[in-house]
Design a protein around this motif. Structure first.
Motif, short mmCIF file in Angstrom:
data_model
loop_
_atom_site.label_atom_id
_atom_site.label_comp_id
_atom_site.label_asym_id
_atom_site.label_seq_id
_atom_site.Cartn_x
_atom_site.Cartn_y
_atom_site.Cartn_z
N CYS A 1 -9.24 -38.42 -38.99
CA CYS A 1 -9.42 -38.37 -40.13
C CYS A 1 -8.67 -38.32 -41.22
O CYS A 1 -8.50 -39.02 -42.27
N GLY A 2 -7.57 -37.16 -41.05
CA GLY A 2 -6.41 -37.01 -41.87
C GLY A 2 -5.53 -38.19 -41.91
O GLY A 2 -5.08 -38.51 -43.01
N LEU B 1 -3.63 -43.10 -44.87
CA LEU B 1 -3.37 -44.74 -44.98
C LEU B 1 -3.99 -45.21 -46.05
O LEU B 1 -3.41 -46.32 -46.76
N LEU B 2 -5.20 -44.82 -46.47
CA LEU B 2 -6.17 -45.49 -47.23
C LEU B 2 -5.50 -45.17 -48.85
O LEU B 2 -5.44 -45.98 -49.73
N ARG B 3 -5.09 -43.71 -48.95
CA ARG B 3 -4.67 -43.36 -50.33
C ARG B 3 -3.16 -44.40 -50.44
O ARG B 3 -3.03 -44.65 -51.69
N TRP B 4 -2.45 -44.53 -49.59
CA TRP B 4 -1.12 -45.01 -49.65
C TRP B 4 -1.45 -46.64 -49.94
O TRP B 4 -0.69 -47.19 -50.69
N SER B 5 -2.33 -47.11 -49.20
CA SER B 5 -2.70 -48.59 -49.16
C SER B 5 -3.14 -48.91 -50.67
O SER B 5 -2.72 -49.96 -51.12
N ARG B 6 -3.96 -48.05 -51.36
CA ARG B 6 -4.41 -48.09 -52.70
C ARG B 6 -3.23 -48.21 -53.69
O ARG B 6 -3.19 -49.09 -54.53
N VAL C 1 6.31 -40.08 -40.44
CA VAL C 1 5.94 -38.82 -40.02
C VAL C 1 5.08 -37.72 -40.60
O VAL C 1 3.95 -37.29 -39.94
N GLU C 2 4.50 -38.31 -41.90
CA GLU C 2 3.53 -37.35 -42.43
C GLU C 2 2.35 -38.04 -41.84
O GLU C 2 1.40 -37.20 -41.92
N ALA C 3 2.16 -39.12 -41.61
CA ALA C 3 0.88 -39.87 -41.47
C ALA C 3 0.42 -39.21 -40.07
O ALA C 3 -0.96 -38.84 -39.74
N GLU D 1 5.04 -42.20 -63.58
CA GLU D 1 5.80 -41.82 -62.09
C GLU D 1 5.31 -42.77 -61.16
O GLU D 1 4.03 -43.13 -61.19
N SER D 2 5.95 -43.15 -60.12
CA SER D 2 5.53 -43.79 -59.00
C SER D 2 4.77 -43.18 -58.18
O SER D 2 4.93 -42.04 -58.10
N PRO D 3 3.63 -43.76 -57.60
CA PRO D 3 2.63 -43.07 -56.89
C PRO D 3 2.83 -43.00 -55.42
O PRO D 3 2.26 -42.45 -54.65
#
Length: 689
Positions: free
Chosen positions: A131-132, A137-142, A224-226, A276-278
């Motif tokens: 889930c995490g 992945l969804l947040r970064w993809s957006r 690494v974070e993912a 700023e960049s997301p």
């Protein structure tokens, strides 16, 4: 209960160990950045990148490289203390319920799945982790989709940059977009809102991001974070990476000669008009603590270059971080191979072997062989001789060839294909004798008599003599001299009166003068039992032998001082080559000369060796100057001087002096010294028993 079951899963300790190792590396990285706080920011940035990469490279992978590099031809060695210490750092938790360091997968006997508490908890953890992972992945993809939309709607503009420059209609800050083919994305109207010097300094900042491949390293840390999103330290590393990355580019801008005030105003104008960049893997201009950053820019804090000491420190830490797990893998492979060798040897040769040695009478011989640390441990039993076993000096199995060295002889044989028989030869005298052994089973093994109970030592002040003593001329077929010590019996085989004097008085043959001719030529077998109680010491045995010679040989003598040649026994330059004895440190030494040029000893001190060489091999006294303490097992083979000229074989043993140095790591050096010489006044052949 559920947590205990989860811990028994074969893979759970491996994950915990990896996280522990990585956390330790992160702590070291933090300490390094504190040490390097006055140096360039780019150095600290790479320290944090290394800490991030550690999460992707487990120590077990480097250890596997070490095991792969281990040459199969290198013999196994004992695992050193370094390996044990490394193992405790690498695997502070038990690897699995059986203590194994490898991952194993067990399948139930039934085809139906079996769900227990440990597997249920593992499924819960897996679902939470997934889930995490998907959330990130969804947040970064957006966010990435928004940036790609801005790039597609942008139009090119001609500016002096090494990458394409695009003008986007949206109000986002200047940023470098793309990992492998980066482009610089500028917001619309930035040329109008910044002065030419300000724009030039901002472009210099973005050029630094491009040259240093900051988007690539940031993308690696996002991976690494993912994967390890649950570890708090990975988010701390992200903050430190952004801060050090921006600070490093600021230092480059200032070092290129741009005015600090102009550059700071340019950053403030960008912050005023644009967002700023997301994404962390999209390098912008802002991205860190703005107030502290502007203070550093205005003070022109560019950091110092690394001096030699800090360079060496970083190199040393990097080498240790890579080499230590590989070295651990090398040593671990050695230990596994040693265990494999030990297991193979044990299954092949470890047993009780028995056979009959045909001499003037049949002797039942038993060799018990065990394996420890890849080496053979052999004990010799003569069931038709004195009770008790005699440990071998050495034993080795090369292929099917077995060789055992005992203090008084050598056994060599060939192991049969089924590992149940040994066809071999026993060498103790000049003529070798066949000795074939078979593996003893529970039904066929001979009973080994138990040695008598260990007696307490004889009182130190006891003035004991031999209560019973039998003396008879030695047979021509016997070889010696051989001195045998049992708790309550003293025996010698094929020993002259001169050799008895040498033993009892610790003399060398040249230290005895005025003796009759038969003193050295006639040999005797003696068996004697002491009076009193307890087991005599070697000095007490000698005292009793002196009284025996006075009573039965009518020996009378006195001493005079003469200067004689002596031999000093010292340690050679290469160091001693001696095996520590496993025998009783307070027990007597077992020593004997076999055929000419053969000597063996077990549980012997260096003083015992010096005395044996003095009495049985050399023509001058031997003084122990080795400084070696303790007891040793050893065997010495050489070619006596009288046989050296007649021996032309290239495989012949060396002379005694060379053999002592090559085989024992000791050295015999000649010298002169005043010595007490025994003058024989009277000696007669022994009286009747």
């Amino acid at each position: 209960m559920m947590l205990a079951e989860f811990w028994k899963e074969s893979w759970s300790p491996a994950i915990i160990n990896h996280l522990w190792q990585s956390t330790l590396v992160m702590l070291v990285a933090w300490l390094l950045t504190l040490l390097l706080k006055r140096n360039r920011a780019r150095t600290r940035y790479w320290v944090w990148i290394a800490a991030s990469l550690k999460l992707l490279v487990p120590f077990s992978l480097l250890a596997a490289v070490g095991r792969w590099l281990r040459p199969s031809s290198v013999p196994p060695v004992e695992r050193p203390q370094f390996s044990s210490a490394m193992a405790k750092v690498a695997d502070p938790f038990l690897s699995n319920a059986h203590g194994s360091g490898s991952l194993t997968v067990a399948f139930p006997a039934s085809s139906a799945p079996v769900l227990h508490h440990g597997s249920l908890l593992a499924w819960i953890f897996a679902v939470v982790w997934l889930c995490g992972f998907l959330f990130l992945l969804l947040r970064w993809s957006r966010a990435w989709w928004m940036i790609r939309a801005a790039v597609r709607s942008a139009s090119p503009i001609a500016l002096p940059m090494d990458v394409p420059v695009l003008i986007a209609p949206r109000g986002i800050e200047p940023r470098v977009v793309g990992v492998f083919r980066p482009v610089l994305l500028l917001p619309e109207k930035i040329v109008d809102r910044l002065s030419a010097p300000q724009l030039r300094s901002i472009l210099a900042h973005e050029s630094c991001h491009v040259r240093c491949r900051d988007n690539l390293t940031a993308a690696i840390h996002m991976v690494v974070e993912a994967i390890f999103w649950f570890h708090p330290a990975v988010w701390l590393i992200e903050r430190r990476l952004i801060e050090e990355c921006e600070r490093a580019c600021d230092e480059v801008v200032l070092l290129l000669g741009n005015e600090a005030e102009v550059y700071a105003e340019g950053i403030l104008n960008v912050c005023r008009f644009y967002t700023e960049s997301p994404l962390a893997c999209v390098s912008g201009v802002t991205g860190s603590e703005l107030k502290q950053r502007l203070v550093r820019i205005m003070l022109r804090q560019t950091g110092r270059k690394l001096d030699l000491s800090r360079k060496l420190l970083l190199i040393m830490i990097a080498v240790v971080a890579v080499a230590a797990p590989i070295a651990f893998g090398l040593v671990y492979a050695t230990q596994v191979r040693a265990q494999s060798v030990t297991t193979k040897l044990a299954s092949t040769i470890a047993a009780s072997w028995q056979g009959i040695l045909h001499t003037d009478r049949d002797l039942r011989i038993v060799l018990t062989i065990t394996v420890r640390d890849g080496s053979l441990r052999v004990t010799y039993f003569n069931l038709d001789g004195p009770p008790g076993g005699i440990p071998a000096i050495s034993g080795a199995l090369n292929g099917s060839q077995l060789k055992i060295e005992l203090p008084f002889g050598t056994y060599e044989g060939t192991l049969s294909a089924d590992n149940n028989a040994i066809m071999g030869t026993w060498r103790q005298g000049q003529n070798p004798l066949p000795l074939n052994l078979v593996r003893a089973t529970q039904e066929t093994e001979w009973t080994i008599p138990q040695p008598p109970a260990h007696l307490p030592p004889m009182a130190a002040n006891a003035n004991s003599t031999f209560e019973v003593a039998t003396i008879k001329p030695a047979g021509p077929e016997e070889h010696g001299p051989r001195f045998l010590f049992e708790p309550r019996r003293f025996s010698v085989i094929h020993v002259s009166l001169s050799q008895l004097v040498q033993f009892s008085c610790a003399l060398q043959e040249r230290e005895i003068v005025n003796a009759p001719d038969w003193f050295t030529t006639e040999s005797y077998d003696i068996s004697a039992e002491p009076d009193g109680e307890g087991e005599p010491s070697i000095q007490q045995w000698r005292s009793m032998v002196k009284r025996l010679m006075v009573d039965r040989f009518q020996l009378k003598f006195h001493y005079v001082k003469r200067e004689l040649n002596v031999y000093a026994l010292t340690v050679a330059k290469a160091g001693p080559k001696l095996s520590r004895s496993q025998g009783d440190p307070n027990g007597a030494a077992g020593m004997g000369f076999g055929p000419p040029g053969n000597f063996g000893a077990t549980n012997a001190t260096m003083a015992d060796l010096a005395e044996a060489l003095q009495q049985g091999a050399l023509d001058a006294p031997v003084v122990d100057q080795t400084g070696l303490t303790g007891r040793f097992d050893l065997r010495l083979t050489w070619t006596p001087d009288e046989l050296h000229a007649a021996t032309e074989s290239a495989d012949a043993a060396p002379n005694l002096f060379t053999a002592v140095q090559e085989q024992l790591g000791l050295k015999l050096a000649s010298a002169k010294a005043p010595v007490d010489v025994m003058v024989i006044d009277r000696a007669e052949k022994p009286s009747a028993n």
